[in-house]
Design a protein around this motif. Sequence first.
Motif, PDB file in Angstrom:
ATOM      1  N   ARG A 103       0.665  -1.607  -0.182  1.00 55.94           N
ATOM      2  CA  ARG A 103      -0.100  -0.099  -0.072  1.00 55.94           C
ATOM      3  C   ARG A 103       1.047   1.214   0.313  1.00 55.94           C
ATOM      4  O   ARG A 103       0.572   2.313  -1.046  1.00 55.94           O
ATOM      5  CB  ARG A 103      -0.784   0.118   1.457  1.00 55.94           C
ATOM      6  N   GLU A 104       1.647   0.952   0.773  1.00 61.08           N
ATOM      7  CA  GLU A 104       3.561   2.127   1.247  1.00 61.08           C
ATOM      8  C   GLU A 104       3.662   2.484  -0.645  1.00 61.08           C
ATOM      9  O   GLU A 104       3.773   3.568  -1.229  1.00 61.08           O
ATOM     10  CB  GLU A 104       4.013   2.124   2.509  1.00 61.08           C
ATOM     11  N   TYR A 131       2.249   1.875  -3.225  1.00 60.49           N
ATOM     12  CA  TYR A 131       1.138   2.161  -4.106  1.00 60.49           C
ATOM     13  C   TYR A 131       1.664   3.575  -4.072  1.00 60.49           C
ATOM     14  O   TYR A 131       1.447   4.749  -4.840  1.00 60.49           O
ATOM     15  CB  TYR A 131       0.128   1.428  -4.136  1.00 60.49           C
ATOM     16  N   ARG A 132       1.177   4.474  -2.811  1.00 59.34           N
ATOM     17  CA  ARG A 132       0.972   6.114  -2.618  1.00 59.34           C
ATOM     18  C   ARG A 132       1.936   6.312  -2.874  1.00 59.34           C
ATOM     19  O   ARG A 132       1.873   7.666  -3.587  1.00 59.34           O
ATOM     20  CB  ARG A 132       0.293   5.892  -0.493  1.00 59.34           C
ATOM     21  N   THR A 133       3.134   6.077  -2.758  1.00 62.30           N
ATOM     22  CA  THR A 133       4.495   6.361  -2.607  1.00 62.30           C
ATOM     23  C   THR A 133       4.883   6.745  -4.332  1.00 62.30           C
ATOM     24  O   THR A 133       4.808   8.108  -5.234  1.00 62.30           O
ATOM     25  CB  THR A 133       5.596   6.122  -2.370  1.00 62.30           C
ATOM     26  N   LEU A 134       4.077   5.883  -5.463  1.00 60.73           N
ATOM     27  CA  LEU A 134       4.635   5.949  -6.852  1.00 60.73           C
ATOM     28  C   LEU A 134       4.485   6.623  -7.674  1.00 60.73           C
ATOM     29  O   LEU A 134       4.053   6.785  -8.747  1.00 60.73           O
ATOM     30  CB  LEU A 134       5.027   4.257  -7.044  1.00 60.73           C
ATOM     31  N   THR A 156       7.175  -0.744 -12.267  1.00 64.01           N
ATOM     32  CA  THR A 156       6.786   0.307 -12.067  1.00 64.01           C
ATOM     33  C   THR A 156       4.791   1.169 -11.864  1.00 64.01           C
ATOM     34  O   THR A 156       4.085   0.671 -11.409  1.00 64.01           O
ATOM     35  CB  THR A 156       7.397   2.037 -12.144  1.00 64.01           C
ATOM     36  N   TRP A 157       5.033   0.404 -13.362  1.00 57.65           N
ATOM     37  CA  TRP A 157       3.526   0.201 -14.103  1.00 57.65           C
ATOM     38  C   TRP A 157       2.794  -0.130 -13.068  1.00 57.65           C
ATOM     39  O   TRP A 157       0.581  -0.368 -13.442  1.00 57.65           O
ATOM     40  CB  TRP A 157       3.462   0.114 -14.823  1.00 57.65           C
ATOM     41  N   ARG A 158       3.214  -1.008 -12.359  1.00 51.24           N
ATOM     42  CA  ARG A 158       2.166  -2.694 -11.319  1.00 51.24           C
ATOM     43  C   ARG A 158       1.694  -1.665 -10.021  1.00 51.24           C
ATOM     44  O   ARG A 158       0.707  -1.872  -9.963  1.00 51.24           O
ATOM     45  CB  ARG A 158       2.952  -3.780 -11.184  1.00 51.24           C
ATOM     46  N   TYR A 159       2.322  -1.236  -9.916  1.00 56.49           N
ATOM     47  CA  TYR A 159       1.463  -0.027  -8.496  1.00 56.49           C
ATOM     48  C   TYR A 159       0.901   1.337  -8.908  1.00 56.49           C
ATOM     49  O   TYR A 159       0.861   2.058  -7.891  1.00 56.49           O
ATOM     50  CB  TYR A 159       2.583  -0.006  -7.798  1.00 56.49           C
ATOM     51  N   LEU A 160       0.517   1.656 -10.508  1.00 59.48           N
ATOM     52  CA  LEU A 160       0.371   2.585 -10.802  1.00 59.48           C
ATOM     53  C   LEU A 160      -1.381   2.802 -10.884  1.00 59.48           C
ATOM     54  O   LEU A 160      -2.041   1.872 -11.716  1.00 59.48           O
ATOM     55  CB  LEU A 160       1.299   3.669 -12.084  1.00 59.48           C
ATOM     56  N   GLU A 161      -2.406   3.703 -10.671  1.00 61.52           N
ATOM     57  CA  GLU A 161      -3.528   3.587 -10.868  1.00 61.52           C
ATOM     58  C   GLU A 161      -4.079   3.950 -12.105  1.00 61.52           C
ATOM     59  O   GLU A 161      -3.154   4.209 -12.744  1.00 61.52           O
ATOM     60  CB  GLU A 161      -4.504   4.487  -9.863  1.00 61.52           C
TER      61      GLU A 161
END
Length: 543
Positions: A497-498, A500-503, A538-543
């Motif tokens: 979760r951290e 996701y939020r940071t990236l 990185t794209w795995r954690y982006l909305e």
Amino acid sequence: MAPLIEPAPHEFAANFLFDERGLRPYFATDAVVKEYGGSKRATFDRNGESWTVKLYYQDSNLVHPGAETHSGTLFHLETIREFRVHVESLEDDAGQRKFNAHLTPRWQCQKAEKATGEVVSINTPEGFEEGVNVRVQGSNIRFTEYASLLQQAFLAVGINRTYFRSPHEYSNVQDAARYVRLEKSESGPIHARDGPLVQLGHLLESDRQGYRKLVQQDDDQQGNNLPGYYHTVTLGPERIREAWPGHEVPKEFKHYYARHAATLPESDPLAHPKLEVAYQVSRWDSKIGVSQQELSELEQELDEALLSVLNDAEISLLSSAGGPYRSDSYFKAEVSERDCDIIGLDLTAIKSRQESVVVRYLAGTNGLSPVEWDALETLVADGGCVSPKDIAATTGNHVESVRRALRRIDDLVQRKYGEVALRSSYIAELVYEAVEEARESTRRAVELGARALDSAERGIDERTSAWLAWASRYCEDVRDTRSARMEIRLGAVKNSREIYRTLNQGYRLWCDAKQDETRFRSAQVVFEVNGRINRSDTWRYLE
């Protein structure tokens, strides 16, 4: 969690040791075999799948302990036998979802007689007084299923399953492999000259410590040319940790075809190659136990390494109609939600480390001395191992001056028993380029790893300042060059979760600063969770 191709289990071997009930499992097995005239067959069901079991015996070369064992257990059997339990799925048309268990008794001070008549001692570890060793060898079964299947197989032939309930801590895995099967037309990037298998062997080639072996065979045993027929690279723990921080299990990566693949029609799955990752027990001094947790962690590490190689070869980690995967009797070419964090094999980082060594010497403030340059020129021209005396004779320098020069460039060369060579093929290429340039210029102007954050301190706008402030606060490092994939190092994080939020915050600031969105989305993010270094896209954690 992300949807990723699900590898299938292949070979597996392990020693399951049991000592809670001493030799009772052995005596009970002997009694059943005698009662049923030498063998017994049975069937059982597990999770809706039917299995067949055959219990039988074989002769043994173990020396009879006499009236009692070393521990004082009465031994009434006149003849020592060893036992086999063959277990096979009745619902497997290919007949390869099976295992064989070899049960032998174990006690302290045990001896065996060789075919030559020589009597030798059998090593039974301290802390294991007496019991049984069940050597399991199987294929196409999940690693974590063997223990339960073993218990149910013994129960089916009339032996108490609780004898095999609690494996001793000395139990150990000897072999374990996971694989995917690829369409023949899709697998070329894996075994290509610039593919991940060759790069792993090439970049990690000549360190002073560690093990590495690269095999490339493109002709089958009948002489048919089949590119990628048998290509493997084997890495010891040190090499594994260099390529996959957080991993430690020695592994063999293997791209290979079935023996007669060249003669099979395209419609036959065996006409298409496997990519397999296998545990190499002989390449380290540690062990992997047989607990459910240890087996699950082993499966996870093998899968992460396998997916890394696929990802580096730019082969999709998702299955789709028409490729890139080909299903067979055991590999279903299906995706599942996987918690695999290390899926991006970043050989660029290894290159950078080796490049930095070369740059430190060849582009440093003081540069190299004439003797050091002479030594490097000789090594590059020779292309192999030479002695300091050879270098001295070639360059006209005194041999002691050559030895001192070699000690000063210790990170570039490997010295052993009077021979010296460049430490890896990749370093040799870099040195060769530097030597060639040095003939025209006394200094190389080398720029490596130019960072996204290493921009001019003057003249940046407010949006760029916001991005730099975010990177300074949340990242240990950001590496961005035109020739390499961007890397964002977050350091230690608590959970996904951290991340996701940071990236997502950083991504918004990056876009606000009018930077290339694709560059950020295709970057690799590196983070640490519970002391373990992980790499992902990185794209795995982006909305």
